[in-house]
Design an enzyme around this catalytic site. Structure first.
Site, PDB file in Angstrom:
ATOM      1  CG  HIS A 219      -2.033   0.890   1.297  1.00 46.94           C
ATOM      2  ND1 HIS A 219      -2.376   1.747   0.286  1.00 46.94           N
ATOM      3  CD2 HIS A 219      -2.901   1.182   2.319  1.00 46.94           C
ATOM      4  CE1 HIS A 219      -3.411   2.506   0.666  1.00 46.94           C
ATOM      5  NE2 HIS A 219      -3.735   2.185   1.901  1.00 46.94           N
ATOM      6  CG  HIS A 259      -4.241   0.300  -8.545  1.00 45.31           C
ATOM      7  ND1 HIS A 259      -5.572   0.189  -8.247  1.00 45.31           N
ATOM      8  CD2 HIS A 259      -3.726   1.194  -7.679  1.00 45.31           C
ATOM      9  CE1 HIS A 259      -5.851   0.991  -7.249  1.00 45.31           C
ATOM     10  NE2 HIS A 259      -4.750   1.612  -6.871  1.00 45.31           N
ATOM     11  CG  ASP A 309       2.628   4.266  -3.968  1.00 45.24           C
ATOM     12  OD1 ASP A 309       2.600   5.198  -3.163  1.00 45.24           O
ATOM     13  OD2 ASP A 309       1.789   3.353  -3.992  1.00 45.24           O
TER      14      ASP A 309
HETATM   15  C1  LIG Z   1      -0.914  -3.217  -6.045  1.00 44.27           C
HETATM   16  C2  LIG Z   1      -0.895  -4.736  -5.921  1.00 44.27           C
HETATM   17  C3  LIG Z   1      -0.730  -5.118  -4.439  1.00 44.27           C
HETATM   18  C4  LIG Z   1      -2.233  -5.271  -6.429  1.00 44.27           C
HETATM   19  O1  LIG Z   1      -2.226  -6.609  -6.139  1.00 44.27           O
HETATM   20  P1  LIG Z   1      -3.309  -7.651  -6.639  1.00 44.27           P
HETATM   21  O2  LIG Z   1      -4.506  -6.990  -7.203  1.00 44.27           O
HETATM   22  O3  LIG Z   1      -3.519  -8.594  -5.520  1.00 44.27           O
HETATM   23  O4  LIG Z   1      -2.593  -8.353  -7.852  1.00 44.27           O
HETATM   24  P2  LIG Z   1      -1.557  -9.549  -7.727  1.00 44.27           P
HETATM   25  O5  LIG Z   1      -0.478  -9.256  -6.761  1.00 44.27           O
HETATM   26  O6  LIG Z   1      -2.356 -10.801  -7.527  1.00 44.27           O
HETATM   27  O7  LIG Z   1      -0.948  -9.524  -9.186  1.00 44.27           O
HETATM   28  C5  LIG Z   1      -1.560 -10.093 -10.356  1.00 44.27           C
HETATM   29  C6  LIG Z   1      -0.463 -10.542 -11.293  1.00 44.27           C
HETATM   30  O8  LIG Z   1       0.309  -9.422 -11.732  1.00 44.27           O
HETATM   31  C7  LIG Z   1       1.658  -9.534 -11.253  1.00 44.27           C
HETATM   32  N1  LIG Z   1       2.040  -8.252 -10.683  1.00 44.27           N
HETATM   33  C8  LIG Z   1       1.230  -7.364 -10.061  1.00 44.27           C
HETATM   34  N2  LIG Z   1       1.930  -6.317  -9.658  1.00 44.27           N
HETATM   35  C9  LIG Z   1       3.200  -6.535 -10.009  1.00 44.27           C
HETATM   36  C10 LIG Z   1       4.387  -5.809  -9.868  1.00 44.27           C
HETATM   37  N3  LIG Z   1       4.369  -4.637  -9.251  1.00 44.27           N
HETATM   38  N4  LIG Z   1       5.524  -6.323 -10.362  1.00 44.27           N
HETATM   39  C11 LIG Z   1       5.530  -7.509 -10.995  1.00 44.27           C
HETATM   40  N5  LIG Z   1       4.432  -8.256 -11.167  1.00 44.27           N
HETATM   41  C12 LIG Z   1       3.285  -7.783 -10.679  1.00 44.27           C
HETATM   42  C13 LIG Z   1       1.645 -10.579 -10.151  1.00 44.27           C
HETATM   43  O9  LIG Z   1       2.872 -11.212  -9.991  1.00 44.27           O
HETATM   44  C14 LIG Z   1       0.550 -11.494 -10.647  1.00 44.27           C
HETATM   45  O10 LIG Z   1       1.084 -12.280 -11.660  1.00 44.27           O
HETATM   46  P3  LIG Z   1       0.681 -13.836 -11.777  1.00 44.27           P
HETATM   47  O11 LIG Z   1      -0.804 -13.841 -12.015  1.00 44.27           O
HETATM   48  O12 LIG Z   1       1.495 -14.329 -12.935  1.00 44.27           O
HETATM   49  O13 LIG Z   1       1.059 -14.454 -10.467  1.00 44.27           O
HETATM   50  C15 LIG Z   1       0.263  -5.344  -6.768  1.00 44.27           C
HETATM   51  O14 LIG Z   1       0.158  -4.881  -8.099  1.00 44.27           O
HETATM   52  C16 LIG Z   1       1.622  -5.005  -6.190  1.00 44.27           C
HETATM   53  O15 LIG Z   1       2.106  -5.722  -5.319  1.00 44.27           O
HETATM   54  N6  LIG Z   1       2.262  -3.902  -6.668  1.00 44.27           N
HETATM   55  C17 LIG Z   1       3.537  -3.480  -6.103  1.00 44.27           C
HETATM   56  C18 LIG Z   1       3.302  -2.705  -4.816  1.00 44.27           C
HETATM   57  C19 LIG Z   1       2.685  -1.365  -5.060  1.00 44.27           C
HETATM   58  O16 LIG Z   1       3.133  -0.612  -5.927  1.00 44.27           O
HETATM   59  N7  LIG Z   1       1.695  -1.019  -4.247  1.00 44.27           N
HETATM   60  C20 LIG Z   1       1.045   0.268  -4.316  1.00 44.27           C
HETATM   61  C21 LIG Z   1      -0.310   0.136  -4.916  1.00 44.27           C
HETATM   62  S1  LIG Z   1      -1.031   1.723  -5.231  1.00 44.27           S
END
Ligand SMILES: CC(C)(COP(=O)(O)OP(=O)(O)OC[C@H]1O[C@@H](n2cnc3c(N)ncnc32)[C@H](O)[C@@H]1OP(=O)(O)O)[C@@H](O)C(=O)NCCC(=O)NCCS
Length: 385
Positions: A219, A259, A309
């Site tokens: 987050h 996201h 971010d």
């Molecule tokens: C924001 C976030 C938590 C959303 O998570 P989510 O909706 O649960 O999505 P998931 O983590 O399940 O990701 C879905 C897929 O995209 C990939 N993915 C998502 N964000 C990614 C990232 N930042 N880098 C690399 N791969 C990513 C995941 O590995 C997953 O791939 P898979 O299906 O092959 O396993 C996630 O994109 C993330 O961890 N981002 C990095 C942290 C971040 O920037 N957070 C601030 C959000 S505003």
């Protein structure tokens, strides 16, 4: 039962505060588009909008801004507490603990009435910015700066942080960043705040919980992680694209990308990218340039967009802000939205109590007397690596 992991796409409650269309990249506060607010508004104005469901008149905005500036006060005991905290503590944990402490000194602590909540919203919004600035001064062995009520919320924060009156460019950049971060519907920290508020617990408890949720790297903590990545790349002297390619090959996540709601560009990233580029031109363009290369590569390689971010990191660094203040600055802004949501929750409350899809041993599981049990738990007492 097919449970949506992480409550994805679950509608948890009604709200009239923030509208998002993730497929179209639309974000609005009370229906007003974020692009228009980022260009024309101020943090004070959007805070009024979030709390009151309407833009203020000129007289209302003046009075509101005055009340917010007048609330820049911290009890002496709280300042003493900040002086007593180990200087190595992270600003986010200091903020979380200090907001919890503040409730003890707040005259409206227990009340969940609308009027009391609004009074507390003014205080908390003013105080959170002060706590972040004051603790940073204390940990660096610098004198505490008295707030200046003639300054806007953004300008006063920079004044109290740096001890010099901020330039118009820096104030404007921070003000826009505060507008962009102020609310985002049922994000994890806001949902945490609403769950706490819905037990009819007080606003300080809800905001303390929200800060705890914001701290996590999935987050609000992501903006700090982005800057650590940029520094790592600089230190290693590697090509940014090759560095990130290696991370993806290792199945690492790249902070600042992806996201839960947006499937297209996060509209906040559009502004932060521009700010990062513009500020970089006047100071040092390297962080923007490195970020842009990474953004284009990740978009091409993984079809992932930069989120709010990603460019906050280079923007804040170019403004001379320390990395571990990035997430606290997110809180300096998001407090506006948290307060709006706690007020909305308390004004029309129902306990938030979902159900779990049970996956444990089948009921009824036998209760085996202790003398007849054999251990079924592997290494339960050994610390996990
Ligand atoms: C924001 C976030 C938590 C959303 O998570 P989510 O909706 O649960 O999505 P998931 O983590 O399940 O990701 C879905 C897929 O995209 C990939 N993915 C998502 N964000 C990614 C990232 N930042 N880098 C690399 N791969 C990513 C995941 O590995 C997953 O791939 P898979 O299906 O092959 O396993 C996630 O994109 C993330 O961890 N981002 C990095 C942290 C971040 O920037 N957070 C601030 C959000 S505003």
């Amino acid at each position: 039962m097919n449970t949506p992991k992480g409550l994805q796409d679950v509608i948890a409650n009604e709200s009239s505060i923030c509208f998002i269309d993730g497929a179209k990249g639309i974000l609005s506060y009370r229906g007003i588009d974020i692009h228009e607010l980022a260009q024309k508004s101020s943090f004070e104005e959007i805070t009024f909008l979030l709390w009151n469901n309407a833009l203020p008149t000129a007289a209302e905005l003046k009075d509101f801004s005055h009340q917010l500036a007048a609330a820049r006060q911290l009890p002496d005991d709280v300042i003493e507490f900040l002086k007593s905290v180990p200087r190595t503590a992270s600003p986010m944990e200091v903020l979380r603990t200090t907001v919890s402490l503040l409730s003890i000194y707040d005259a409206d602590e227990k009340s969940v009435l609308h009027t009391a909540n609004v009074r507390k919203s003014f205080r908390l919004t003013a105080q959170i910015a002060m706590i972040v600035a004051i603790f940073d001064r204390i940990r660096k062995g610098k004198e505490i700066i008295t707030p200046d009520t003639s300054l806007s919320h953004a300008a006063n924060f920079l004044w109290m942080l740096n001890g010099v009156k901020p330039s118009e460019t820096a104030t404007k950049a921070l003000d826009v960043a505060l507008i962009l971060h102020a609310d985002h519907e049922l994000n994890a920290s806001t949902f945490a705040a609403r769950v706490i508020a819905a037990t009819l617990s007080d606003m300080h408890s809800a905001i303390t919980g929200a800060i705890g949720a914001l701290k996590g790297p999935l987050h609000g903590g992501a903006n700090e992680a982005v800057m650590h990545l940029l520094y790592d790349i600089e230190r290693a002297g590697t090509d940014p694209v090759e560095h990130v390619r290696g991370m993806l090959a290792n199945k690492e996540k790249i902070s600042g990308f992806g996201h839960r709601v947006y499937t297209t560009e996060d509209p906040r990233a559009t502004h932060l990218r521009r700010m990062s580029e513009d500020l970089g031109k006047d100071a040092n363009p390297k962080w923007y340039e490195m970020s842009r290369k990474i953004e284009l590569f990740v978009k091409d390689e993984k079809k992932l967009n930069a989120n709010v971010d990603f460019y906050s990191a280079s923007t804040y660094t170019t403004l001379g802000i320390d990395i571990d203040l990035f997430t606290p600055i997110f809180a300096v802004s998001r407090i506006a939205g948290w307060c709006a949501h706690v007020i909305e929750q308390h004004d029309d409350n129902r306990l938030i109590r979902p159900r779990a899809d049970y996956t444990g041993p089948a009921y009824p599981a036998p209760y085996v007397p202790v003398a007849q049990r054999t251990s079924k738990v592997k290494d339960w007492s050994k610390p996990k690596a």
